[in-house]
Design a protein around this motif. Structure first.
Motif, PDB file in Angstrom:
ATOM      1  N   GLN A 172      40.699  -4.743  14.209  1.00 47.54           N
ATOM      2  CA  GLN A 172      39.355  -4.565  13.689  1.00 47.54           C
ATOM      3  C   GLN A 172      38.470  -5.755  14.066  1.00 47.54           C
ATOM      4  OE1 GLN A 172      38.435  -1.649  11.777  1.00 47.54           O
ATOM      5  NE2 GLN A 172      40.331  -1.120  12.838  1.00 47.54           N
ATOM      6  N   PRO A 173      37.204  -5.494  14.467  1.00 52.18           N
ATOM      7  CA  PRO A 173      36.323  -6.611  14.847  1.00 52.18           C
ATOM      8  C   PRO A 173      35.880  -7.453  13.657  1.00 52.18           C
ATOM      9  CG  PRO A 173      35.111  -4.540  14.884  1.00 52.18           C
ATOM     10  CD  PRO A 173      36.556  -4.193  14.657  1.00 52.18           C
ATOM     11  N   LEU A 174      35.855  -6.839  12.457  1.00 49.84           N
ATOM     12  CA  LEU A 174      35.411  -7.536  11.249  1.00 49.84           C
ATOM     13  C   LEU A 174      36.241  -7.036  10.067  1.00 49.84           C
ATOM     14  CD1 LEU A 174      31.501  -7.245  11.578  1.00 49.84           C
ATOM     15  CD2 LEU A 174      32.875  -9.303  11.996  1.00 49.84           C
ATOM     16  N   PRO A 175      36.290  -7.815   8.984  1.00 50.64           N
ATOM     17  CA  PRO A 175      36.900  -7.302   7.749  1.00 50.64           C
ATOM     18  C   PRO A 175      35.931  -6.339   7.074  1.00 50.64           C
ATOM     19  CG  PRO A 175      36.063  -9.521   7.383  1.00 50.64           C
ATOM     20  CD  PRO A 175      35.879  -9.233   8.850  1.00 50.64           C
ATOM     21  N   TRP A 176      36.452  -5.293   6.482  1.00 48.65           N
ATOM     22  CA  TRP A 176      35.615  -4.299   5.804  1.00 48.65           C
ATOM     23  C   TRP A 176      35.883  -4.317   4.304  1.00 48.65           C
ATOM     24  CZ3 TRP A 176      32.589  -3.566   9.628  1.00 48.65           C
ATOM     25  CH2 TRP A 176      33.073  -3.399  10.932  1.00 48.65           C
ATOM     26  N   PRO A 177      34.889  -4.008   3.489  1.00 51.71           N
ATOM     27  CA  PRO A 177      33.541  -3.602   3.857  1.00 51.71           C
ATOM     28  C   PRO A 177      32.692  -4.784   4.328  1.00 51.71           C
ATOM     29  CG  PRO A 177      33.668  -3.822   1.493  1.00 51.71           C
ATOM     30  CD  PRO A 177      35.078  -4.033   2.011  1.00 51.71           C
ATOM     31  N   TYR A 178      31.637  -4.473   5.056  1.00 50.80           N
ATOM     32  CA  TYR A 178      30.673  -5.484   5.477  1.00 50.80           C
ATOM     33  C   TYR A 178      29.899  -5.931   4.241  1.00 50.80           C
ATOM     34  CZ  TYR A 178      27.177  -7.731   8.505  1.00 50.80           C
ATOM     35  OH  TYR A 178      26.377  -8.655   9.138  1.00 50.80           O
ATOM     36  N   ILE A 179      29.835  -7.230   4.041  1.00 48.72           N
ATOM     37  CA  ILE A 179      29.190  -7.803   2.850  1.00 48.72           C
ATOM     38  C   ILE A 179      28.041  -8.712   3.263  1.00 48.72           C
ATOM     39  CG2 ILE A 179      29.512  -9.274   0.808  1.00 48.72           C
ATOM     40  CD1 ILE A 179      30.992  -6.655   0.561  1.00 48.72           C
ATOM     41  N   GLU A 180      26.935  -8.610   2.579  1.00 47.84           N
ATOM     42  CA  GLU A 180      25.825  -9.544   2.757  1.00 47.84           C
ATOM     43  C   GLU A 180      25.280  -9.936   1.399  1.00 47.84           C
ATOM     44  OE1 GLU A 180      24.236 -11.636   4.217  1.00 47.84           O
ATOM     45  OE2 GLU A 180      25.138 -11.499   6.213  1.00 47.84           O
ATOM     46  N   GLY A 181      24.477 -10.993   1.379  1.00 46.32           N
ATOM     47  CA  GLY A 181      23.937 -11.459   0.109  1.00 46.32           C
ATOM     48  C   GLY A 181      22.627 -12.196   0.263  1.00 46.32           C
ATOM     49  N   LEU A 182      21.867 -12.206  -0.807  1.00 47.82           N
ATOM     50  CA  LEU A 182      20.607 -12.933  -0.889  1.00 47.82           C
ATOM     51  C   LEU A 182      20.555 -13.673  -2.218  1.00 47.82           C
ATOM     52  CD1 LEU A 182      18.062 -10.144   0.177  1.00 47.82           C
ATOM     53  CD2 LEU A 182      18.866 -12.032   1.616  1.00 47.82           C
ATOM     54  N   ARG A 183      19.830 -14.758  -2.236  1.00 46.61           N
ATOM     55  CA  ARG A 183      19.463 -15.344  -3.519  1.00 46.61           C
ATOM     56  C   ARG A 183      18.521 -14.372  -4.220  1.00 46.61           C
ATOM     57  NH1 ARG A 183      17.393 -21.251  -2.216  1.00 46.61           N
ATOM     58  NH2 ARG A 183      15.450 -20.089  -2.413  1.00 46.61           N
ATOM     59  N   LEU A 184      18.522 -14.382  -5.543  1.00 43.88           N
ATOM     60  CA  LEU A 184      17.714 -13.421  -6.276  1.00 43.88           C
ATOM     61  C   LEU A 184      16.229 -13.577  -5.956  1.00 43.88           C
ATOM     62  CD1 LEU A 184      17.571 -11.119  -8.279  1.00 43.88           C
ATOM     63  CD2 LEU A 184      17.608 -12.787 -10.155  1.00 43.88           C
ATOM     64  N   ASP A 185      15.750 -14.807  -5.772  1.00 44.89           N
ATOM     65  CA  ASP A 185      14.333 -14.971  -5.441  1.00 44.89           C
ATOM     66  C   ASP A 185      14.024 -14.439  -4.042  1.00 44.89           C
ATOM     67  OD1 ASP A 185      15.723 -17.037  -4.187  1.00 44.89           O
ATOM     68  OD2 ASP A 185      14.263 -18.587  -4.659  1.00 44.89           O
ATOM     69  N   GLU A 186      14.975 -14.513  -3.115  1.00 42.00           N
ATOM     70  CA  GLU A 186      14.784 -13.914  -1.796  1.00 42.00           C
ATOM     71  C   GLU A 186      14.731 -12.392  -1.909  1.00 42.00           C
ATOM     72  OE1 GLU A 186      17.088 -16.936   1.231  1.00 42.00           O
ATOM     73  OE2 GLU A 186      18.323 -15.595   0.007  1.00 42.00           O
ATOM     74  N   ALA A 187      15.633 -11.851  -2.729  1.00 39.17           N
ATOM     75  CA  ALA A 187      15.685 -10.402  -2.902  1.00 39.17           C
ATOM     76  C   ALA A 187      14.401  -9.875  -3.536  1.00 39.17           C
ATOM     77  CB  ALA A 187      16.884 -10.026  -3.767  1.00 39.17           C
ATOM     78  N   ARG A 188      13.794 -10.670  -4.403  1.00 38.34           N
ATOM     79  CA  ARG A 188      12.573 -10.252  -5.082  1.00 38.34           C
ATOM     80  C   ARG A 188      11.308 -10.524  -4.275  1.00 38.34           C
ATOM     81  NH1 ARG A 188      12.430  -8.233  -9.827  1.00 38.34           N
ATOM     82  NH2 ARG A 188      14.072  -8.418 -11.403  1.00 38.34           N
ATOM     83  N   ASN A 189      11.426 -11.230  -3.155  1.00 35.84           N
ATOM     84  CA  ASN A 189      10.243 -11.505  -2.343  1.00 35.84           C
ATOM     85  C   ASN A 189       9.624 -10.187  -1.879  1.00 35.84           C
ATOM     86  OD1 ASN A 189       8.891 -12.052   0.494  1.00 35.84           O
ATOM     87  ND2 ASN A 189       8.929 -13.995  -0.610  1.00 35.84           N
TER      88      ASN A 189
END
Length: 315
Positions: free
Chosen positions: A179-196
């Protein structure tokens, strides 16, 4: 881990948009005349209405055929052409998104419910890939903050985590021994970034629902960050008080940080980030290279989020 950089697909090998749309017209006409035909390919996008917004750029949008044929979506393969070539069996309906974690009102949303409750608006954003190429894409979507408001994040929540679907029977890149990557693909944001206000959940592009290869039925778009932050085909959004380990940071921590802000002054360990190649401009043998903008040109809207931070350390 090195990233495979396949050659760009020649324009001669991409189905012209006019022919693509005529195919759909033929299917409609045949159905009305009573002809027996196969059902439309599930990868086909459907028309999507969206109101115009003030979020746009002066750059010319990247042609539709380039946006839909030149993608990173390792769940379907590592070549740029793999997502379009191998996503035809992927089924974006029915679809549910679980929103949980540090929230007062955890919920599971049906995608059609989401599209009813959160009318789409068009936003034309620059998209800069960490690999050094870029596009300009007219997305249709809605602010992520609107969905977060519905679940009421707790005061202790600091980060938002996104998780992509795992369906090896429909996603060839998730199937097989290596596999090219571990699954599931995970991403994240700081809450203030997410609320921008710039951060959206996209459900369409170019006035149609998202094609499978572009992250159907719903994906994250954060235009001041490198493209790998844009988690596709999302099935879960969780709020937490701990900074999550995103997939590329796990695979290659020296190359891919958590923040992934577009920054021409911080090079990737293996190439410069000072310039970028704009996809869809010029001919196959020409190279439209241009200077990369700090925060991808959105510094006025987001620079304050990182006041006092060392952006070389927090890359």
């Amino acid at each position: 881990m090195s990233i495979y950089h396949p050659p760009r697909i020649p324009a001669s090998e991409i189905t012209p948009r006019g022919i693509y749309l005529k195919r759909r017209d033929f299917l409609t006409a045949a159905a009305m005349s009573g002809l027996s035909i196969l059902a439309p390919d599930p990868a086909d996008a459907a028309p999507l209405s969206a109101k115009k917004s003030g979020y746009t750029v002066s750059d010319k949008p990247t042609p539709h055929d380039d946006v839909t044929a030149y993608n990173n979506f390792y769940e379907f393969g590592t070549s740029k052409s793999d997502p379009m070539s191998y996503s035809g069996d992927f089924k974006p309906r029915p679809w549910a998104i679980k929103v949980d974690g540090m929230v007062a009102n955890p919920r599971t949303f049906d995608i059609d419910q989401i599209m009813r409750e959160y009318p789409a608006e068009e936003r034309v954003y620059r998209m800069r890939c960490v690999e050094g190429w870029s596009m300009v894409i007219p997305w249709q979507g809605f602010p992520l903050s609107a969905l977060l408001d519905k679940v009421e994040p707790l005061g202790s929540a600091k980060y938002v985590v996104f998780e992509t679907v795992v369906r090896p029977e429909q996603m060839p890149g998730q199937n097989g021994l290596f596999q090219p990557l571990p699954w599931p693909y995970i991403e994240g944001l700081r809450l203030d970034e997410a609320r921008n206000p710039l951060t959206i959940l996209a459900v369409g592009l170019y006035g149609e629902t998202l094609p499978n290869q572009n992250g159907a039925p719903i994906r994250l778009v954060v235009p001041w960050k490198y493209g790998f932050k844009g988690c596709k085909s999302i099935v879960r959004i969780s709020l937490t008080d701990t900074q999550p380990k995103n997939t590329w940071n796990i695979v290659a921590p020296s190359e891919y940080g958590f923040f992934a802000n577009v920054n021409p002054e911080v090079d990737h360990p293996r190439w410069s980030q000072a310039t970028e190649r704009r996809i869809g401009t010029g001919g196959f043998f020409s190279s439209d290279r241009r200077p990369t903008l700090m925060f991808n040109g959105y510094a006025e809207d987001v620079a304050s989020l990182y006041a006092g931070m060392d952006l070389r350390k927090n890359f």
